[in-house]
Design an enzyme around this catalytic site. Structure first.
Site, PDB file in Angstrom:
ATOM      1  N   ALA A 216      -3.592   8.181   3.743  1.00  9.37           N
ATOM      2  CA  ALA A 216      -2.479   7.858   2.850  1.00  9.37           C
ATOM      3  C   ALA A 216      -1.225   8.693   3.118  1.00  9.37           C
ATOM      4  CB  ALA A 216      -2.931   8.005   1.395  1.00  9.37           C
TER       5      ALA A 216
ATOM      6  N   GLY B 197       0.843  -1.203   0.000  1.00 10.23           N
ATOM      7  CA  GLY B 197       0.000   0.000   0.000  1.00 10.23           C
ATOM      8  C   GLY B 197       0.870   1.242   0.000  1.00 10.23           C
ATOM      9  N   PHE B 198       0.310   2.350   0.441  1.00 12.25           N
ATOM     10  CA  PHE B 198       1.061   3.604   0.419  1.00 12.25           C
ATOM     11  C   PHE B 198       2.311   3.523   1.291  1.00 12.25           C
ATOM     12  CE2 PHE B 198      -3.175   5.215  -0.837  1.00 12.25           C
ATOM     13  CZ  PHE B 198      -2.816   5.888  -1.993  1.00 12.25           C
ATOM     14  N   GLY B 199       2.203   2.898   2.477  1.00 10.87           N
ATOM     15  CA  GLY B 199       3.337   2.820   3.392  1.00 10.87           C
ATOM     16  C   GLY B 199       4.441   1.923   2.877  1.00 10.87           C
TER      17      GLY B 199
ATOM     18  N   GLU C  65     -18.440  10.546   0.321  1.00 15.15           N
ATOM     19  CA  GLU C  65     -18.180  10.461  -1.115  1.00 15.15           C
ATOM     20  C   GLU C  65     -19.141   9.484  -1.796  1.00 15.15           C
ATOM     21  OE1 GLU C  65     -13.489  11.733  -0.734  1.00 15.15           O
ATOM     22  OE2 GLU C  65     -14.047   9.624  -0.683  1.00 15.15           O
TER      23      GLU C  65
END
Lengths: 432, 432
Positions: free
Chosen positions: A321, A19-21, A176
């Protein structure tokens, strides 16, 4: 699994999760004297902030996802493996996978979080959450098929149950989703149905807490609520859902008939957290040291949504994120310093770059420290930021093009139902 | 299901199936004094000639599919319903659906064909075919995961089984799949794997008949075979597969170890054909009159892949998109003539507009009557024709952009694995 290549004397950094990390950690170690193995159970990195657009038929899956090994193809010190973690031995320093095991000198655990039902796992089949592409396809299928079922139904009461949409949880994802559903019902579909009227859809956004978008200041929450109501979303805060089943939801004493309930309320940490043998918080996140290392294991780091880290002001680091990326960069620099023989264990400091949320068409809220923005300008900032951070030139271009087309035509480019209609059961609920 | 709207005195035309044939029929009746109900069990029209590109990760699903009710939104005399046919009563003139029944004055049956295993339905789990978007996702997942499994496997023999791909059937779909797989193995993936070498993939195209692309003349078949071999595809004609299981395929006396077998060999007609009570041929296609009507039922027509129609020269009308469209237009004109009180029952004449097939990168064959083209020019004709016939401006643009990117970068834009890895079982086959 054994590695038959010549023995490599560089320290071995194993990263769990792309993922982002995890991806930020791998990239920051690009020129470090280490060899890296990145393990993920999926073949792709997912740009999760836009996942709700795949769920609401605005974008196709490949627009927001790219193969991890493609992203890292030019980084010679990374091997990407697709596998799932089944255990971690922090004493022997190896990770058990479904196929064999792999040893490490440094371990970076970045396996994230999934949605959770607060002890009501029986709600899962009736209220899908939104964490993976599979989840997004499930939500897309349910939403699009609900309108198809409404078109087939002659009984007005039963028809309305297909046109009632309940979204549980009013964080960024819930807001959203609600905004996108309202746009679909009011603008995208009406001309296309002959018997039912999609504009009769009720979009109900339920939040147990006192306000929508709790990560923002009170005044922006209030503005977000107004923008939602202008789109036709009913917002009910301070009310908790007590039942979810095939007939709908129970909200206090009121039963709301609905076959389409979406879950955006809670997350719990990945089960890999519990495998590390360290204390975890109520949501299963690992309580880390100031440098994000595992207590007692300075060569093991936990980052992203799986880490329960604290800011200088005592507040928790949020599960977003930018925080995951910052943590990934931080621990990668610590690992690099250590293998190069320098001091390390510097504490992690979260830098708040601001918060953004979009609310349907040309509306949104943004907060950068004391600067607060709402409405069309916030939406533009949101758009530019999200397209900018999307990985890969092609994805950015396709996303922009899809959005431009959607803006002019109100059409959504991914209104394709695939897979099995799991709501078929709900058509004739028992005793109905 | 009852229709609660005011009684409409216009004749009711029911069209079963929203493929090329059914959609053409609906559109040709746009200004006719009829009301039309189009029924499909899926919500979308699929541009099947490009489905192999979704299966081989070159295009995303929404690029080649569009919701039927969106395509027909401006045609006021059409109601689109998503449902499945369970029976047809040609005496009472109504169609049974999973939800209720619907009466008709004219019935146009265009439910197409699906892939068939010639009595070997047990091969289905090991050799997926390619008819729907779900099929394409299954094939994409299997192909991409095969390379992932190869990367995990240390035993060279077992690794090669993951790198052996067998495509059964060398019609247009088989040839296109083989060409795309060869390109993926040789150009798209090599830089991205560290342990295994995707270039060691064997792409084997097996055909029981004497040559590839039997719809083309002998000399073009030979040229297509050469172009395939230049791409690295092994072509074996005149050999039939006798076994397919989790270990691979048997070809004569030879066993080929493979976990990725794709089926492009046979089709059989939709089961709706048998519900009409008329004679069918061996593949289940309905033997229709010269005007494509059902024998004894001049108000029921069968078109597209479900119809066994004959050309003036005695050859069968081929099961291709242009033939289905021509049939749809023809029966729509017949219906219109009849409701307007004119003579009808004119025989259908198939106009052969030529055949096209692509073979990987910048190669292909084309045949227009006596004009035969192969190589790069055939590929360009194929590209222009396919992009031109794609429905919807946005789709054409996205497809062109994806192809342009793929051409320059060799990357494929949809390399995303979703859904369950059903090959996981095959990793440790029983007794292995």
């Amino acid at each position: 699994m054994t590695d038959s290549r010549p023995v490599d004397s560089r320290p071995h950094v194993v990263i769990l999760g792309g993922g982002f990390g995890g991806l930020a950690a791998a990239r920051t170690l690009a020129n470090a004297p280490v060899r890296i193995t990145l393990i993920d159970r999926r073949n792709h990195h997912l740009f999760q902030p836009l996942l709700y657009q795949v769920g609401t038929a605005g974008l196709s899956a490949p627009s927001i996802a790219a193969p991890l090994r493609h992203i890292l193809r030019k980084q010679a010190n990374v091997t990407t493996l697709m596998d799932e973690v089944v255990g971690v031995d922090t004493t022997a320093q190896h990770v058990h996978l479904t196929q064999g095991e792999i040893g490490y000198d440094y371990l970076i655990v970045a396996t994230g979080a999934t949605h959770a039902y607060f002890g009501h796992d029986d709600w899962a089949p009736y209220a899908p959450g939104l964490k993976t592409l599979d989840d997004a396809f499930t939500i897309r299928r349910r939403v699009l098929l609900a309108f198809e079922h409404a078109e087939r139904e002659d009984d007005p009461v039963k028809r309305q149950a297909w046109l009632n949409f309940v979204i549980v949880g009013a964080g960024a994802t819930g807001v959203e989703l609600a905004g996108a559903l309202a746009e679909i019902a009011r603008h995208t579909l009406p001309r296309e149905f002959r018997r039912s009227d999609p504009r009769k859809a009720n979009i109900l956004l339920v939040e147990a807490g006192p306000r929508v978008l709790p990560a923002f200041d009170d005044d922006l929450s209030a503005k977000a609520k107004k923008q939602l109501e202008r789109l036709g979303v009913q917002v009910r805060t301070g009310e908790a859902v007590s039942t979810i089943d095939e007939h709908g939801v129970k909200l206090g004493d009121q039963h709301i008939a609905s076959h389409t309930v979406l879950w955006a309320a809670g997350v719990s940490a990945s089960p890999v957290g519990a495998m590390l043998g360290a204390p975890t918080d109520r949501a299963g996140r690992v309580q880390v040291e100031a440098d994000l290392s595992l207590p007692g294991h300075p060569n093991v780091f936990v980052i992203g949504d799986l880490a329960a880290a604290t800011q200088a002001n005592g507040k928790p680091v949020p599960g977003v994120a930018p925080a995951a990326k910052q943590m990934g960069n931080h621990v990668a620099r610590s690992v690099r310093a250590r293998v190069e023989g320098q001091a390390s264990a510097t504490p992690f400091r979260y830098r708040d770059d601001g918060s953004l949320a979009t609310i349907g068409r040309m509306a949104g809220v943004a907060q950068f420290g004391r600067i607060k923005i709402s409405g069309m300008l916030a939406w533009w900032i949101w758009l530019v930021a999200h397209v900018y951070f999307l990985i890969g030139f092609r994805n950015r271009l396709v996303v922009l093009m899809d959005w431009a087309m959607a803006y002019w035509t109100y059409e959504r480019s991914a209104r394709i139902v695939v897979g099995k209609d799991e709501t078929a059961q709900a058509r004739t609920p028992p005793g109905d």
